[in-house]
Design a protein around this motif. Structure first.
Motif, PDB file in Angstrom:
ATOM      1  N   ALA A  77      -3.419   3.867  -8.149  1.00 47.46           N
ATOM      2  CA  ALA A  77      -4.188   3.343  -7.021  1.00 47.46           C
ATOM      3  C   ALA A  77      -3.234   2.860  -5.936  1.00 47.46           C
ATOM      4  CB  ALA A  77      -5.085   2.208  -7.486  1.00 47.46           C
ATOM      5  N   GLN A  78      -3.612   3.095  -4.681  1.00 48.75           N
ATOM      6  CA  GLN A  78      -2.751   2.706  -3.570  1.00 48.75           C
ATOM      7  C   GLN A  78      -2.624   1.189  -3.471  1.00 48.75           C
ATOM      8  OE1 GLN A  78      -5.030   5.405  -0.767  1.00 48.75           O
ATOM      9  NE2 GLN A  78      -3.009   5.523   0.170  1.00 48.75           N
ATOM     10  N   THR A  79      -1.418   0.733  -3.190  1.00 49.97           N
ATOM     11  CA  THR A  79      -1.174  -0.683  -2.968  1.00 49.97           C
ATOM     12  C   THR A  79      -1.639  -1.070  -1.560  1.00 49.97           C
ATOM     13  OG1 THR A  79       1.037  -0.302  -2.063  1.00 49.97           O
ATOM     14  CG2 THR A  79       0.853  -0.535  -4.460  1.00 49.97           C
ATOM     15  N   ASP A  80      -1.698  -2.375  -1.296  1.00 50.61           N
ATOM     16  CA  ASP A  80      -2.069  -2.841   0.046  1.00 50.61           C
ATOM     17  C   ASP A  80      -1.083  -2.314   1.085  1.00 50.61           C
ATOM     18  OD1 ASP A  80      -4.246  -4.183  -0.969  1.00 50.61           O
ATOM     19  OD2 ASP A  80      -3.231  -6.134  -1.056  1.00 50.61           O
ATOM     20  N   GLU A  81       0.198  -2.266   0.706  1.00 54.44           N
ATOM     21  CA  GLU A  81       1.229  -1.765   1.618  1.00 54.44           C
ATOM     22  C   GLU A  81       0.981  -0.299   1.956  1.00 54.44           C
ATOM     23  OE1 GLU A  81       6.114  -1.825   1.855  1.00 54.44           O
ATOM     24  OE2 GLU A  81       5.148  -1.507  -0.086  1.00 54.44           O
ATOM     25  N   GLU A  82       0.553   0.477   0.965  1.00 57.96           N
ATOM     26  CA  GLU A  82       0.282   1.898   1.187  1.00 57.96           C
ATOM     27  C   GLU A  82      -1.025   2.116   1.946  1.00 57.96           C
ATOM     28  OE1 GLU A  82       2.573   3.587  -2.813  1.00 57.96           O
ATOM     29  OE2 GLU A  82       0.444   3.073  -2.888  1.00 57.96           O
ATOM     30  N   LEU A  83      -2.033   1.314   1.656  1.00 62.26           N
ATOM     31  CA  LEU A  83      -3.320   1.455   2.338  1.00 62.26           C
ATOM     32  C   LEU A  83      -3.216   1.169   3.833  1.00 62.26           C
ATOM     33  CD1 LEU A  83      -5.679  -0.209  -0.299  1.00 62.26           C
ATOM     34  CD2 LEU A  83      -5.781   2.179   0.467  1.00 62.26           C
ATOM     35  N   ALA A  84      -2.203   0.398   4.218  1.00 59.74           N
ATOM     36  CA  ALA A  84      -2.025   0.043   5.626  1.00 59.74           C
ATOM     37  C   ALA A  84      -1.284   1.117   6.410  1.00 59.74           C
ATOM     38  CB  ALA A  84      -1.267  -1.279   5.733  1.00 59.74           C
ATOM     39  N   ARG A  85      -0.976   2.255   5.763  1.00 64.49           N
ATOM     40  CA  ARG A  85      -0.220   3.324   6.420  1.00 64.49           C
ATOM     41  C   ARG A  85      -0.862   4.674   6.133  1.00 64.49           C
ATOM     42  NH1 ARG A  85       3.496  -0.631   5.126  1.00 64.49           N
ATOM     43  NH2 ARG A  85       5.093  -1.057   6.709  1.00 64.49           N
ATOM     44  N   PRO A  87      -1.692   8.252   4.516  1.00 62.16           N
ATOM     45  CA  PRO A  87      -1.626   8.604   3.085  1.00 62.16           C
ATOM     46  C   PRO A  87      -0.302   9.220   2.645  1.00 62.16           C
ATOM     47  CG  PRO A  87      -3.744   9.235   4.001  1.00 62.16           C
ATOM     48  CD  PRO A  87      -2.911   8.778   5.155  1.00 62.16           C
ATOM     49  N   ALA A  88       0.307  10.048   3.492  1.00 57.94           N
ATOM     50  CA  ALA A  88       1.535  10.738   3.085  1.00 57.94           C
ATOM     51  C   ALA A  88       2.738   9.809   2.991  1.00 57.94           C
ATOM     52  CB  ALA A  88       1.843  11.881   4.061  1.00 57.94           C
ATOM     53  N   TRP A  89       2.644   8.619   3.578  1.00 55.80           N
ATOM     54  CA  TRP A  89       3.783   7.690   3.604  1.00 55.80           C
ATOM     55  C   TRP A  89       4.284   7.382   2.201  1.00 55.80           C
ATOM     56  CZ3 TRP A  89       4.253   2.391   2.077  1.00 55.80           C
ATOM     57  CH2 TRP A  89       5.365   1.731   2.593  1.00 55.80           C
ATOM     58  N   ARG A  90       3.372   7.195   1.249  1.00 58.06           N
ATOM     59  CA  ARG A  90       3.769   6.812  -0.108  1.00 58.06           C
ATOM     60  C   ARG A  90       4.575   7.916  -0.794  1.00 58.06           C
ATOM     61  NH1 ARG A  90      -1.393   7.406  -4.049  1.00 58.06           N
ATOM     62  NH2 ARG A  90      -0.520   5.492  -4.881  1.00 58.06           N
ATOM     63  N   TYR A  91       4.343   9.155  -0.432  1.00 62.03           N
ATOM     64  CA  TYR A  91       5.081  10.263  -1.043  1.00 62.03           C
ATOM     65  C   TYR A  91       6.421  10.491  -0.344  1.00 62.03           C
ATOM     66  CZ  TYR A  91       0.330  11.049  -2.711  1.00 62.03           C
ATOM     67  OH  TYR A  91      -0.918  10.877  -3.258  1.00 62.03           O
ATOM     68  N   TRP A  92       6.416  10.393   0.977  1.00 62.06           N
ATOM     69  CA  TRP A  92       7.652  10.611   1.719  1.00 62.06           C
ATOM     70  C   TRP A  92       8.741   9.624   1.303  1.00 62.06           C
ATOM     71  CZ3 TRP A  92       9.784  14.063   4.997  1.00 62.06           C
ATOM     72  CH2 TRP A  92       8.957  15.077   5.492  1.00 62.06           C
ATOM     73  N   ARG A  93       8.380   8.379   1.115  1.00 62.75           N
ATOM     74  CA  ARG A  93       9.407   7.366   0.827  1.00 62.75           C
ATOM     75  C   ARG A  93       9.977   7.511  -0.580  1.00 62.75           C
ATOM     76  NH1 ARG A  93       6.583   2.304  -1.105  1.00 62.75           N
ATOM     77  NH2 ARG A  93       8.146   1.101   0.013  1.00 62.75           N
ATOM     78  N   GLN A  94       9.342   8.342  -1.424  1.00 61.21           N
ATOM     79  CA  GLN A  94       9.812   8.518  -2.800  1.00 61.21           C
ATOM     80  C   GLN A  94      10.486   9.871  -3.029  1.00 61.21           C
ATOM     81  OE1 GLN A  94       9.812   6.168  -4.893  1.00 61.21           O
ATOM     82  NE2 GLN A  94       8.139   4.754  -4.490  1.00 61.21           N
ATOM     83  N   PHE A 104       6.660  13.875 -10.018  1.00 60.73           N
ATOM     84  CA  PHE A 104       5.566  13.144  -9.389  1.00 60.73           C
ATOM     85  C   PHE A 104       4.290  13.287 -10.215  1.00 60.73           C
ATOM     86  CE2 PHE A 104       6.856  12.962  -4.590  1.00 60.73           C
ATOM     87  CZ  PHE A 104       8.029  12.306  -4.959  1.00 60.73           C
ATOM     88  N   PHE A 105       3.880  12.193 -10.870  1.00 57.42           N
ATOM     89  CA  PHE A 105       2.557  12.113 -11.477  1.00 57.42           C
ATOM     90  C   PHE A 105       1.599  11.535 -10.430  1.00 57.42           C
ATOM     91  CE2 PHE A 105       5.107  11.884 -15.384  1.00 57.42           C
ATOM     92  CZ  PHE A 105       4.396  12.721 -16.234  1.00 57.42           C
ATOM     93  N   GLY A 106       0.323  11.913 -10.502  1.00 52.88           N
ATOM     94  CA  GLY A 106      -0.649  11.335  -9.583  1.00 52.88           C
ATOM     95  C   GLY A 106      -0.318  11.642  -8.145  1.00 52.88           C
ATOM     96  N   ASN A 107       0.145  12.839  -7.876  1.00 61.61           N
ATOM     97  CA  ASN A 107       0.606  13.227  -6.545  1.00 61.61           C
ATOM     98  C   ASN A 107      -0.571  13.587  -5.635  1.00 61.61           C
ATOM     99  OD1 ASN A 107       0.024  16.132  -7.243  1.00 61.61           O
ATOM    100  ND2 ASN A 107       1.614  15.676  -8.750  1.00 61.61           N
TER     101      ASN A 107
END
Length: 498
Positions: A77-85, A87-94, A104-107
């Motif tokens: 589940a997306q964190t508050d930090e991720e929800l504020a940006r 959707p692709a931000w969470r994948y790019w930073r990793q 990547f699980f849950g990609n």
């Protein structure tokens, strides 16, 4: 697509034991070659039916290979930090660096399939998500990434049998998660939408591999051999050199007509400047504190000729705000860490959360400006960058990010005067470099690149604002007024939506 996974492949224990040592040795050798060459990242996407052996297989790969060079990422589940940006931000930073592997699980595929299965959106939104995934993977592969996509499959009958067996086993019943039971109930929908996604996104540059998950020996060898063959083939490919390419793209008779059309005589007297600057700063400050800003983030991109006054304009913008509201990102030549990632990585990482403001002092447009003119990027790289940048900015706007882009333009005479003035003033000498003087010799080449850039990236959702900057006073007020107008327009649109 899933029919091939229903055949019932199996590998007996003796065959498995006989094949594993050689496979492990070859995988380790390929992994160390990958690290040594450090010219590509490897991204492994794990998807499929719960209970089909996804976690067990990845655990085994970590045992077979060097786990220090493998990053395992789980996107729950997306964190508050991720929800504020976006959707692709969470994948790019990793994303992994060149020479490393990431699992990547849950990609992005897991998220879109689950959302469609549970009715959080309709087919049209699913198709949009599929298109975005295709563009992302195409861009990553064009940047040199090697992508493996695995779908671990079980028939509904096999899944039910596994759940029943584990449920009655006191030592292993903990392995059943709520998601297992949930997916058992939605199996048909999950498979139907999963197959739709796989058919649409299996491409030559990133094909899907469907792995039958019932037999652990078979699935382990299958995944290991697919990884090995893909790694060995990629590592044997020759390195493509970067060719200098500076030719303009357009067909217009006068490639510099756009910049020449600007009226660089526009100016403000000091009294008018001070009044208008104060008014626009006050307006901008109020808008940034408006409660509607909580639905948005603001990104301002500053590009322009050397000595065009970008720094002075940025300082006047910042002066209107509380320092906690904004972040200024100066973009220079990429570091070694940044060179080890796809081009847009260092910019995605700096995207602000809702309610925040980020200023880019130079930006992702460096690829189609300095990298193009100076030959740091191949023609293929900078030509495809126009589409990648438009897609990037479109994703930002769909997520509520207001993107405002400025090109500050001055003529050659004004630039020369400012260069000479900087050399004479002690506290401004740091602003003038040998590169600035060299760039003057390529004025026409940069003008061609700017015209192409504006022509191909000034879109309805993210237009360019060309700023007449011979007079710094006029330029600063125009920048502030444009930012205020952009916020007001965005607020009006969000008010209409709800």
């Amino acid at each position: 697509m899933f029919e091939s996974a229903e055949i019932g492949h199996a590998v007996d224990k003796d065959t498995y034991k006989a094949q594993v040592p050689a496979l492990r040795e070859a995988l380790l050798e390929a992994q160390y070659d990958l690290q040594q060459q450090a010219r590509m990242p490897v991204i492994i996407l794990i998807n499929g039916i719960e209970g089909a052996g996804k976690g067990e297989t990845v655990k085994l790969l970590n045992e077979w290979m060097d786990p220090r060079l493998i990053e395992v990422r789980t996107f729950d589940a997306q964190t508050d930090e991720e929800l504020a940006r976006p959707p692709a931000w969470r994948y790019w930073r990793q994303l992994p660096a060149k020479g490393r592997m990431a699992v990547f699980f849950g990609n992005w595929y897991s998220q879109m399939i689950q959302d469609r299965v549970h009715g959080r959106f309709k087919d049209a939104v699913l198709d949009q998500a599929i298109n975005e995934a295709e563009r992302l993977e195409q861009m990553l592969c064009d940047e040199g990434a090697l992508i493996f996509k695995f779908w671990f499959h079980l028939s509904h009958k096999q899944m039910k049998k596994r759940l029943e067996t584990l449920k009655d086993d006191p030592l292993h019943s903990w392995r059943i998660s709520p998601l297992d039971w949930q997916q058992s109930k939605t199996y048909k929908r999950f498979v139907r939408f999963g197959e739709r996604v796989l058919r649409r996104t299996s491409r030559d540059y990133a094909p899907w591999h469907v792995i039958e998950g019932a037999d652990p020996h078979y699935r382990s060898l299958a995944v290991g051999n697919i990884l090995l063959e893909g790694l060995q083939a990629a590592l044997k490919q020759p390195v493509t050199p970067v060719h200098q390419a500076m030719a303009p793209l357009g067909e217009s008779l006068d490639k510099r007509s756009l910049l020449r059309s600007l009226d660089l005589t526009k100016a403000l007297e000091k009294d008018d400047y001070e009044k208008q600057l104060t008014a626009e700063q006050a307006r901008f400050s109020l808008l940034m504190r408006d409660k509607r800003m909580r639905r948005h983030a603001l990104v301002a991109v500053f590009e322009g000729n050397d000595a065009a006054g970008k720094g002075g304009a940025i300082r006047r913008v910042a002066a209107a705000l509380d320092p906690r509201q904004y972040h200024i990102v100066p973009i220079a030549a990429p570091t070694q860490d940044e060179l080890a990632q796809p081009y847009l990585w260092r910019f995605w990482r700096q995207i602000p959360a809702r309610g925040q403001f980020t200023v880019f002092d130079r930006s992702w447009y460096g690829r189609v400006l300095v990298e193009r003119v100076e030959g740091f990027a191949s023609q293929a790289d900078w030509m495809r960058a126009y589409g990648e940048i438009n897609d990037f900015e479109e994703q930002l706007r769909r997520s509520g990010v207001i993107v405002v882009k400025f090109w500050l333009s001055i003529d050659q005479k004004t630039q020369l005067e400012r260069f000479k003035a900087r050399e004479k003033i002690p506290f401004k000498r740091y602003k003038i470099t040998d590169d600035d003087w060299r760039n003057r010799d390529k004025w026409d080449l940069y003008a061609d690149a700017v015209n192409d850039m504006v022509d191909r990236t000034s879109t309805e959702v993210s237009p360019w604002t060309l700023v007449e900057a011979n007079d710094k006073h006029y330029a600063r007020v125009k920048v502030l007024r444009t930012l205020g107008d952009a916020l007001e327009e965005a607020f009006k649109k969000s008010d209409k939506k709800g």
